[in-house]
Design a protein around this motif. Sequence first.
Motif, short mmCIF file in Angstrom:
data_model
loop_
_atom_site.label_atom_id
_atom_site.label_comp_id
_atom_site.label_asym_id
_atom_site.label_seq_id
_atom_site.Cartn_x
_atom_site.Cartn_y
_atom_site.Cartn_z
N LYS A 1 0.81 -1.22 0.00
CA LYS A 1 0.00 0.00 0.00
C LYS A 1 0.85 1.27 0.00
O LYS A 1 0.32 2.38 0.10
N LYS A 2 2.17 1.09 -0.04
CA LYS A 2 3.12 2.20 -0.16
C LYS A 2 2.97 3.23 0.97
O LYS A 2 2.80 4.43 0.73
N ALA A 3 3.04 2.72 2.18
CA ALA A 3 3.01 3.61 3.34
C ALA A 3 4.31 4.41 3.40
O ALA A 3 5.39 3.90 3.11
N ILE A 4 4.22 5.68 3.82
CA ILE A 4 5.36 6.59 3.83
C ILE A 4 5.91 6.72 5.25
O ILE A 4 5.17 6.95 6.20
N PHE A 5 7.24 6.56 5.38
CA PHE A 5 7.93 6.75 6.66
C PHE A 5 9.16 7.63 6.42
O PHE A 5 9.88 7.45 5.43
N TYR A 6 9.36 8.56 7.36
CA TYR A 6 10.52 9.45 7.28
C TYR A 6 11.53 9.05 8.33
O TYR A 6 11.18 8.63 9.43
N ALA A 7 12.82 9.16 7.95
CA ALA A 7 13.89 8.76 8.88
C ALA A 7 15.12 9.61 8.62
O ALA A 7 15.14 10.48 7.74
N HIS A 8 16.18 9.33 9.42
CA HIS A 8 17.41 10.12 9.36
C HIS A 8 18.57 9.17 9.15
O HIS A 8 18.75 8.20 9.90
N LYS A 9 19.35 9.45 8.13
CA LYS A 9 20.45 8.57 7.76
C LYS A 9 21.41 8.33 8.92
O LYS A 9 21.91 7.22 9.09
N PHE A 10 21.62 9.34 9.71
CA PHE A 10 22.60 9.24 10.80
C PHE A 10 22.21 8.12 11.77
O PHE A 10 23.02 7.28 12.13
N PHE A 11 20.95 8.11 12.19
CA PHE A 11 20.51 7.08 13.16
C PHE A 11 20.55 5.68 12.54
O PHE A 11 20.94 4.72 13.18
N LEU A 12 20.16 5.60 11.26
CA LEU A 12 20.17 4.30 10.59
C LEU A 12 21.59 3.76 10.44
O LEU A 12 21.85 2.57 10.61
N SER A 13 22.53 4.63 10.13
CA SER A 13 23.91 4.20 9.93
C SER A 13 24.56 3.78 11.25
O SER A 13 25.46 2.93 11.26
N LEU A 14 24.11 4.36 12.37
CA LEU A 14 24.66 3.97 13.67
C LEU A 14 24.28 2.54 14.05
O LEU A 14 25.07 1.82 14.66
N VAL A 15 23.09 2.13 13.67
CA VAL A 15 22.60 0.83 14.10
C VAL A 15 23.01 -0.29 13.15
O VAL A 15 23.05 -1.46 13.54
N SER A 16 23.32 0.07 11.90
CA SER A 16 23.53 -1.00 10.93
C SER A 16 24.55 -0.60 9.86
O SER A 16 24.40 0.43 9.19
N ALA A 17 25.57 -1.45 9.72
CA ALA A 17 26.55 -1.24 8.65
C ALA A 17 25.88 -1.39 7.29
O ALA A 17 26.28 -0.72 6.32
N TYR A 18 24.86 -2.24 7.22
CA TYR A 18 24.13 -2.43 5.97
C TYR A 18 23.54 -1.10 5.50
O TYR A 18 23.71 -0.70 4.34
N TRP A 19 22.81 -0.43 6.42
CA TRP A 19 22.18 0.82 6.03
C TRP A 19 23.20 1.93 5.81
O TRP A 19 23.00 2.82 4.97
N ARG A 20 24.33 1.88 6.51
CA ARG A 20 25.39 2.88 6.29
C ARG A 20 25.92 2.77 4.86
O ARG A 20 26.11 3.77 4.17
N ASN A 21 26.14 1.54 4.40
CA ASN A 21 26.63 1.34 3.03
C ASN A 21 25.59 1.75 2.00
O ASN A 21 25.90 2.32 0.96
N VAL A 22 24.32 1.43 2.31
CA VAL A 22 23.24 1.76 1.37
C VAL A 22 23.07 3.27 1.23
O VAL A 22 22.98 3.80 0.12
#
Length: 510
Positions: free
Chosen positions: A28-49
């Motif tokens: 259904k293409k739900a929209i979520f907003y986030a911040h790269k900084f927090f995502l990169s802190l928790v996961s090397a995967y998301w940091r690379n992405v």
Amino acid sequence: MSQALDEILLGYVNNKEFADVKFVVGKKKAIFYAHKFFLSLVSAYWRNVLYSKGWETRRTRSLTEIYLPDLEPRIFLSFLQFVYTRSVKIKGNLVFELLDIAKKYGIEELFKYCDESFQKSLSNENCIKYYEYSCQNKLEKWKAISSGYIEDHSGEIMKNHFCLIESTKETVLSILNLEKLYAFEIDIVKSLIYWSRSQKRKYYQSNEKVQLKDILIEFKPLIKLEFLDFDGLEQVSDIGLYSPTIIFGAMMKLTQKYKVKVRPLTRAGAGIEDLKVLLLANCRRGHERIEHIRESVMTTGIQNVDIMNCSSQAPSFDEMFKYDCVVVRNRNAENLHNQVELGNDLARYVEAGKGVVIIAINTLIDNDTCRIKGRLQDEEFIPLQFGERIQQDSRELGEVLLPEHEIMTDVNSFKTKNYAQLIGTHDVRGGTIIAKWSNGFPLITEKTKEENFGTVVCLNFHPCSSKITNDCGKVWLENTDGDKIIANSVSYVGMKLYKRVKPQRKQRKL
């Protein structure tokens, strides 16, 4: 983190302010907003992405847009809450779904959090589901923890008879094979019954031939009859997994262990039309006389009467147990097949609460070649002593000692044509005389040897009426009520099984 900081960070979950990445999640293409900084802190995967080029993202002004069509929005929102606060409330299957994200994105910190939450959130309501997930995903640590919980709380878990209802067959088999599963056997049996009904609705609803016993056949070795009480044995009997002989044997062991009476297995709500009757009979003068007895049995509405020739075969106890009443009529010129074995099986049949009607002429004659032997005679189940067959002038119904008895319903007269043929004995061996001949000999007698046993009725007369035109003069007159006496006797001993009040017994762990 402090509570105040947690609340501040939680405020940034799915907050467009300062957001630099936009997720489009689910079908259904739900929209979520986030911040790269927090995502990169928790996961090397998301940091690379998020900080590498060439990945499937799209710049929309200052936002990086990422599509995650295979994730559910509620799961992704819980994941974002963990990203910002390092905690999330675990409900339902959330721990499994977050674990999948932890494995998919290589988030070791989330994996450890799920591991801790798994142990903390285990309960009687979810432990079987957790165990099944652990087995299916080969999570040995979780499997060991959940199986240990099930073993420690198995008694309480199995009291909820719906506990297995959503589980696969493999899971149920695995749980019942746990080494330290301690619960009331009756609770295990009831849980299996509810599970099998669920399986039938889910997979076999259109196939009427599939019975619960077919679904539970693999579980048969796991049901411990020796740990069941009377209620449990009745439940297992209703499924049909075990033969009546095995069930009855287990009941007898239980009665010996606790010195209580056998409670017969019953079908609730049965009526006369539901009774199943077996006519054990023979006659040297043709099948017409046997059919005549069958017609007499059916007078009051009984519909299911099967005939077996008792000179050439005898039913096994299992075959006999399918019926609610057995009628025995043996002709003098024919021998009873396996007289001792038949008498033993009839005794067991009566002990199980079932009824027997003996039409006494020749069956109870004091003649070794045709009379019943075995326990039925030796242990005095029969309410009439063997005696000589005597013939007297025309006789009729005499004194009725119990006029309100069910066997006497609508019985107004009974008379023989030319002369009466009967067993000449007054000894009823502790039984009850319901009615007598006009010459004083017992005509109708009954005996219930012990409480909760079935009843044996003896009819001391020739079974055929003057409707059989080529019979001798000893028949009863067709316009009198011999057929009602026979039919009432059968319905009386058959229906006693269903009218008997079940005794109340406290459940005990055996």
